[in-house]
Design an enzyme around this catalytic site. Structure first.
Site, PDB file in Angstrom:
ATOM      1  N   TYR A  56      80.053   6.594  -1.227  1.00 16.24           N
ATOM      2  CA  TYR A  56      79.202   6.523  -2.261  1.00 16.24           C
ATOM      3  C   TYR A  56      78.899   4.834  -1.856  1.00 16.24           C
ATOM      4  CZ  TYR A  56      77.758   9.934  -5.623  1.00 16.24           C
ATOM      5  OH  TYR A  56      77.039  10.049  -5.848  1.00 16.24           O
ATOM      6  N   GLU A  58      76.508   2.668  -4.067  1.00 16.38           N
ATOM      7  CA  GLU A  58      75.071   2.350  -4.697  1.00 16.38           C
ATOM      8  C   GLU A  58      75.208   1.319  -4.573  1.00 16.38           C
ATOM      9  OE1 GLU A  58      75.618   3.677  -8.736  1.00 16.38           O
ATOM     10  OE2 GLU A  58      75.490   5.496  -8.255  1.00 16.38           O
ATOM     11  N   ASP A 202      50.662   4.442   3.761  1.00 17.13           N
ATOM     12  CA  ASP A 202      51.748   5.661   3.975  1.00 17.13           C
ATOM     13  C   ASP A 202      51.857   6.239   5.002  1.00 17.13           C
ATOM     14  OD1 ASP A 202      53.109   8.005   3.782  1.00 17.13           O
ATOM     15  OD2 ASP A 202      52.748   8.872   2.285  1.00 17.13           O
ATOM     16  N   THR A 228      58.479   8.772   6.571  1.00 17.36           N
ATOM     17  CA  THR A 228      59.364   9.243   6.334  1.00 17.36           C
ATOM     18  C   THR A 228      59.631   9.375   7.785  1.00 17.36           C
ATOM     19  OG1 THR A 228      57.858  11.221   7.437  1.00 17.36           O
ATOM     20  CG2 THR A 228      58.799  11.267   4.911  1.00 17.36           C
ATOM     21  N   LYS A 231      59.438  12.499  10.877  1.00 22.94           N
ATOM     22  CA  LYS A 231      57.750  13.733  11.767  1.00 22.94           C
ATOM     23  C   LYS A 231      57.959  12.898  13.139  1.00 22.94           C
ATOM     24  CE  LYS A 231      55.514  13.688   7.819  1.00 22.94           C
ATOM     25  NZ  LYS A 231      56.319  13.757   6.055  1.00 22.94           N
ATOM     26  N   ARG A 237      65.238  13.075   8.145  1.00 21.84           N
ATOM     27  CA  ARG A 237      64.715  13.381   7.036  1.00 21.84           C
ATOM     28  C   ARG A 237      65.038  12.660   6.524  1.00 21.84           C
ATOM     29  NH1 ARG A 237      62.357  18.318   8.028  1.00 21.84           N
ATOM     30  NH2 ARG A 237      61.219  17.535   5.426  1.00 21.84           N
TER      31      ARG A 237
HETATM   32  N1  DSN Z   1      55.266  17.895   3.741  1.00 25.09           N
HETATM   33  C1  DSN Z   1      54.527  17.152   4.463  1.00 25.09           C
HETATM   34  C2  DSN Z   1      53.703  17.233   5.901  1.00 25.09           C
HETATM   35  O1  DSN Z   1      53.968  18.811   6.565  1.00 25.09           O
HETATM   36  O2  DSN Z   1      52.652  16.482   6.149  1.00 25.09           O
HETATM   37  C3  DSN Z   1      53.687  16.158   3.710  1.00 25.09           C
HETATM   38  O3  DSN Z   1      55.215  15.566   3.248  1.00 25.09           O
END
Ligand code: DSN
Length: 423
Positions: A56, A58, A202, A228, A231, A237
């Site tokens: 942990y 925090e 974003d 994120t 991707k 993730r």
């Molecule tokens: N779920 C993602 C996507 O597939 O584009 C976006 O959050």
């Protein structure tokens, strides 16, 4: 993690071990074309599966609410420094659990409940967390949604400007999940400046392209950048928020203690590893190949008569309108999956069909590029997509099975990153 396989899970919990192995085999055996997915490296897998999950922490490095942070602080500092250097930003927060929590932190930092924000509508290519009505962001804030033009499938920034002038949003989001074209960050910045809004880019879908030099960067235009990490960036993730120095403290407070408790330290370490990998010259080559593959696939599909929203792609993503083919997106996606080609069904702008069975499918090239496929394979993949869709309209499972066999033959020459079958 899976290379070598997972003997301890297999010993303790054979049921879960078999499901993990089955999923690994599935990822090995499909041409994975979902644009938000990828294959991470073994190094990223190892860091995410490490003992850092036991701790942990925090707070932030040097200011924690638990003892024993001698090494966790160093991990998080490395992740922060690497993000700041790679993206060229003043400040990075690497603690958000994923994309929607990162975006929620932005709302908490800059808006009071009921205040106005603007974002791209989900069916137009935006994201749930950009103010779509079913999301908390659409329920708790006054959400003004913009979209693309019906005739071009592209954003009309004059329309966005008019809307912003009329509605006076405090925050404007740009970016989304089904945008096949370059995002014009300077134009968004001009609009945000004119109306006094905070501009949030974003870049979840395109972060890997941005750091690889295959998409313009929002740095210097957006006040806040959310992304994120799993991707095109090819990490675990997780998510990050990057800001100018001016907004650093507001965003940090919003993430912790505003929204989250302890950061997921194993994820932070894996993000640091992924950022290190993304700083290598080979990552630039990957990012440019992702775009080259998407363009080649888009051209091959166009030649076969398919309708691409916006007429093509500038990035990693293609959005197909299957109305002319006489098949819904869901049936097409399911047939393609049986044929070994994994895509997702997706709404298209102004879709007359329902989101759970829309008119389109969304296709992307990050995962197949990581796997080593290049332009010369895109013609073949477009041909298989076409064959499987036509077969689906005729209930011809024989053709679908044949395509699946061809897919397996192709992939046999491209081992899956991160996993080697045990037998
Ligand atoms: N779920 C993602 C996507 O597939 O584009 C976006 O959050």
């Amino acid at each position: 993690m899976h290379q070598p396989p997972i003997p301890h899970v297999a010993g303790t919990d054979p049921e879960i071990a078999e499901l993990i192995q089955a999923e690994a085999r599935r990822q090995r055996d499909k041409v994975r074309l979902i644009p938000s997915e990828n294959y991470v490296s073994v190094a990223v897998l190892e860091a995410s599966g490490s003992v850092l999950t036991n701790k942990y922490s925090e707070g932030y490095p040097g200011r924690r609410y638990y003892e024993g942070q001698q090494f966790i602080d160093q991990v998080e500092r490395l992740a922060i420094e690497r993000a700041e250097r790679l993206f060229g930003v003043d400040h990075a927060n690497v603690q958000p659990y994923s994309g929607t929590p990162a975006n929620l932190a932005v709302y908490l930092a800059f808006l009071q409940p009921g205040e106005t924000m603007m974002g791209m509508a989900l069916p137009m290519g935006g994201h749930l967390s950009h103010g779509w009505p079913v999301s908390a962001t659409g329920k708790w804030f006054r959400s003004v949604q913009y979209g693309v033009r019906a005739d071009t499938g592209r954003l009309d920034l004059d329309e966005v400007r008019d809307l912003a002038r009329r509605e006076h949003p405090r925050v404007i989001f740009c970016g989304g999940t089904a945008i096949p074209r370059t995002i014009d960050f300077p134009a968004f910045a001009e609009i945000a400046r004119e109306v006094g809004a905070v501009l949030v880019a974003d870049i979840a879908h395109i972060a890997g392209l941005v750091v690889g030099g295959a998409h313009p960067s929002p740095v210097g235009y957006a006040d806040v950048i959310t992304t994120t990490t799993h991707k095109t960036l090819r990490g675990p993730r997780g998510a990050m928020i990057m800001t100018t120095a001016e907004h650093a403290s507001a965003v940090d407070k919003a993430v912790f203690p505003g929204l989250q408790g302890g950061p997921h330290n194993h994820t932070t370490a894996a993000i640091a590893v992924a950022l290190h990998e993304a700083a290598q010259p080979s990552f630039r080559a990957y990012a440019h190949q992702v775009v080259a593959n998407a363009r080649a696939l888009a051209d091959a599909l166009t030649t076969r008569g398919y309708t691409l929203i916006s007429g093509g792609t500038d990035n990693h993503l293609i959005l197909l309108d299957l109305t002319p083919q006489g098949i819904g997106g869901k049936s097409a996606a399911k047939a393609l999956d049986r044929a070994g080609l994994e895509v997702n069904y997706n709404t298209i702008p102004f879709d007359p069909r329902k989101p759970f069975d829309p008119s389109g499918i969304r296709i992307g090239t990050p995962a197949i590029t990581t796997r080593g496929l290049n332009e010369q394979h895109m013609e073949q993949i477009a041909g298989w997509i076409d064959e499987a869709i036509i077969a689906a309209t005729k209930d011809d499972e024989e053709v679908i099975e044949r395509v699946a066999a061809n897919v397996a033959d192709l992939l046999a020459d491209f081992p899956m990153p991160g996993w080697a079958p045990s037998a």
